[in-house]
Design a protein around this motif. Structure first.
Motif, short mmCIF file in Angstrom:
data_model
loop_
_atom_site.label_atom_id
_atom_site.label_comp_id
_atom_site.label_asym_id
_atom_site.label_seq_id
_atom_site.Cartn_x
_atom_site.Cartn_y
_atom_site.Cartn_z
N LYS A 265 79.80 26.56 -30.84
CA LYS A 265 80.75 25.63 -31.45
C LYS A 265 81.14 24.56 -30.44
N TRP A 266 81.39 23.37 -30.97
CA TRP A 266 81.86 22.25 -30.16
C TRP A 266 83.00 21.56 -30.89
N GLU A 267 83.86 20.93 -30.13
CA GLU A 267 84.86 20.03 -30.68
C GLU A 267 84.37 18.62 -30.40
N GLY A 268 84.34 17.79 -31.42
CA GLY A 268 83.84 16.44 -31.28
C GLY A 268 84.94 15.41 -31.43
N LEU A 269 84.96 14.43 -30.53
CA LEU A 269 85.87 13.29 -30.62
C LEU A 269 85.04 12.08 -31.02
N ILE A 270 85.35 11.49 -32.16
CA ILE A 270 84.57 10.36 -32.66
C ILE A 270 84.91 9.11 -31.86
N LEU A 271 83.89 8.52 -31.25
CA LEU A 271 84.07 7.33 -30.42
C LEU A 271 83.82 6.06 -31.21
N GLU A 272 82.75 6.07 -32.01
CA GLU A 272 82.39 4.91 -32.84
C GLU A 272 81.87 5.43 -34.18
N VAL A 273 82.06 4.63 -35.22
CA VAL A 273 81.58 5.03 -36.54
C VAL A 273 81.23 3.79 -37.35
N ASP A 274 80.14 3.88 -38.13
CA ASP A 274 79.82 2.85 -39.12
C ASP A 274 79.43 3.57 -40.41
N ASP A 275 78.83 2.87 -41.34
CA ASP A 275 78.53 3.48 -42.64
C ASP A 275 77.57 4.65 -42.57
N GLU A 276 76.64 4.63 -41.62
CA GLU A 276 75.61 5.66 -41.59
C GLU A 276 75.61 6.56 -40.37
N LEU A 277 76.25 6.13 -39.29
CA LEU A 277 76.14 6.84 -38.03
C LEU A 277 77.48 6.89 -37.31
N MET A 278 77.72 7.99 -36.59
CA MET A 278 78.89 8.07 -35.73
C MET A 278 78.46 8.59 -34.37
N ILE A 279 79.15 8.13 -33.35
CA ILE A 279 78.90 8.57 -31.99
C ILE A 279 80.11 9.39 -31.58
N ALA A 280 79.85 10.58 -31.02
CA ALA A 280 80.95 11.49 -30.68
C ALA A 280 80.72 12.14 -29.33
N ALA B 156 76.75 12.44 -28.49
CA ALA B 156 75.66 12.58 -29.46
C ALA B 156 75.91 11.71 -30.68
N ASP B 157 74.83 11.37 -31.37
CA ASP B 157 74.88 10.62 -32.63
C ASP B 157 74.76 11.60 -33.79
N PHE B 158 75.50 11.34 -34.86
CA PHE B 158 75.41 12.13 -36.08
C PHE B 158 75.40 11.19 -37.28
N GLU B 159 74.67 11.58 -38.31
CA GLU B 159 74.73 10.83 -39.56
C GLU B 159 76.07 11.17 -40.23
N THR B 160 76.78 10.15 -40.68
CA THR B 160 78.11 10.37 -41.24
C THR B 160 78.09 11.23 -42.50
N HIS B 161 77.00 11.22 -43.24
CA HIS B 161 76.94 12.01 -44.48
C HIS B 161 77.08 13.51 -44.21
N LEU B 162 76.88 13.94 -42.95
CA LEU B 162 77.06 15.35 -42.62
C LEU B 162 78.51 15.80 -42.75
N LEU B 163 79.44 14.86 -42.84
CA LEU B 163 80.85 15.19 -43.05
C LEU B 163 81.22 15.29 -44.53
N GLY B 164 80.23 15.11 -45.41
CA GLY B 164 80.50 15.18 -46.85
C GLY B 164 81.41 14.06 -47.29
N GLU B 165 82.36 14.38 -48.16
CA GLU B 165 83.28 13.36 -48.68
C GLU B 165 84.19 12.78 -47.59
N ASP B 166 84.39 13.54 -46.51
CA ASP B 166 85.24 13.04 -45.41
C ASP B 166 84.60 11.85 -44.69
N ALA B 167 83.33 11.61 -44.89
CA ALA B 167 82.66 10.47 -44.24
C ALA B 167 83.30 9.15 -44.64
#
Length: 147
Positions: free
Chosen positions: A46-61, A75-86
């Motif tokens: 498990k990790w705790e992530g702090l979102i540094l940057e976010v756009d429509d498709e990608l977030m950097i944390a 790391a980069d993550f696709e925002t859709h991985l957060l479901g409706e919270d994206a």
């Protein structure tokens, strides 16, 4: 059934059981109640992530390990991985990443991941007063130890 018979001949044979039929149709599918091994979770991080940057498709944390030793990474993550919270995520939000290693009945590992946005809720004045009182009590205990 003759060992040289085709799978279709085996299915049409009156002496073939339903368990044999399922294995003939899909030889990797275990028969329920047979000697197959269940699916097992063999790793969990498990990790705790702090979102540094976010756009429509990608977030950097920035990810910090929880419950295991490891470096803090970005790391980069696709925002859709957060479901409706994206739709509501902003820089500064915190999320939790859980990665599991799962071994299926054949023994092959696969990874699954789950991202969940942290929800802080609304704190009332009573909540803040209670937490301040708990903090003061702990501070008093520490001062008594060294005082």
């Amino acid at each position: 059934m003759n060992p040289t018979s085709s799978p279709q001949e085996a299915i049409n044979s009156p002496i073939v059981s339903s368990a044999q039929t399922s294995n003939i149709m899909n030889p990797l599918r275990p028969v329920i109640g047979s000697y197959s091994t269940p699916v097992r979770v063999t790793g969990l991080n498990k990790w705790e992530g702090l979102i540094l940057e976010v756009d429509d498709e990608l977030m950097i944390a920035e990810l910090t390990p929880l419950g295991h030793v490891g470096p803090t990474v970005v790391a980069d993550f696709e925002t859709h991985l957060l479901g409706e919270d994206a739709q509501i995520v902003t820089p500064g939000d915190v999320f939790y990443l859980t990665v599991r290693t799962v071994r299926d009945s054949t023994g092959y590992p696969s990874k699954t991941e789950h991202l969940r946005l942290r929800r802080l809720g609304v704190w009332t004045e009573d909540d803040v007063a209670r937490l301040n009182a708990q903090a003061q009590a702990r501070l008093d205990e520490i001062e008594d130890l060294f005082g």
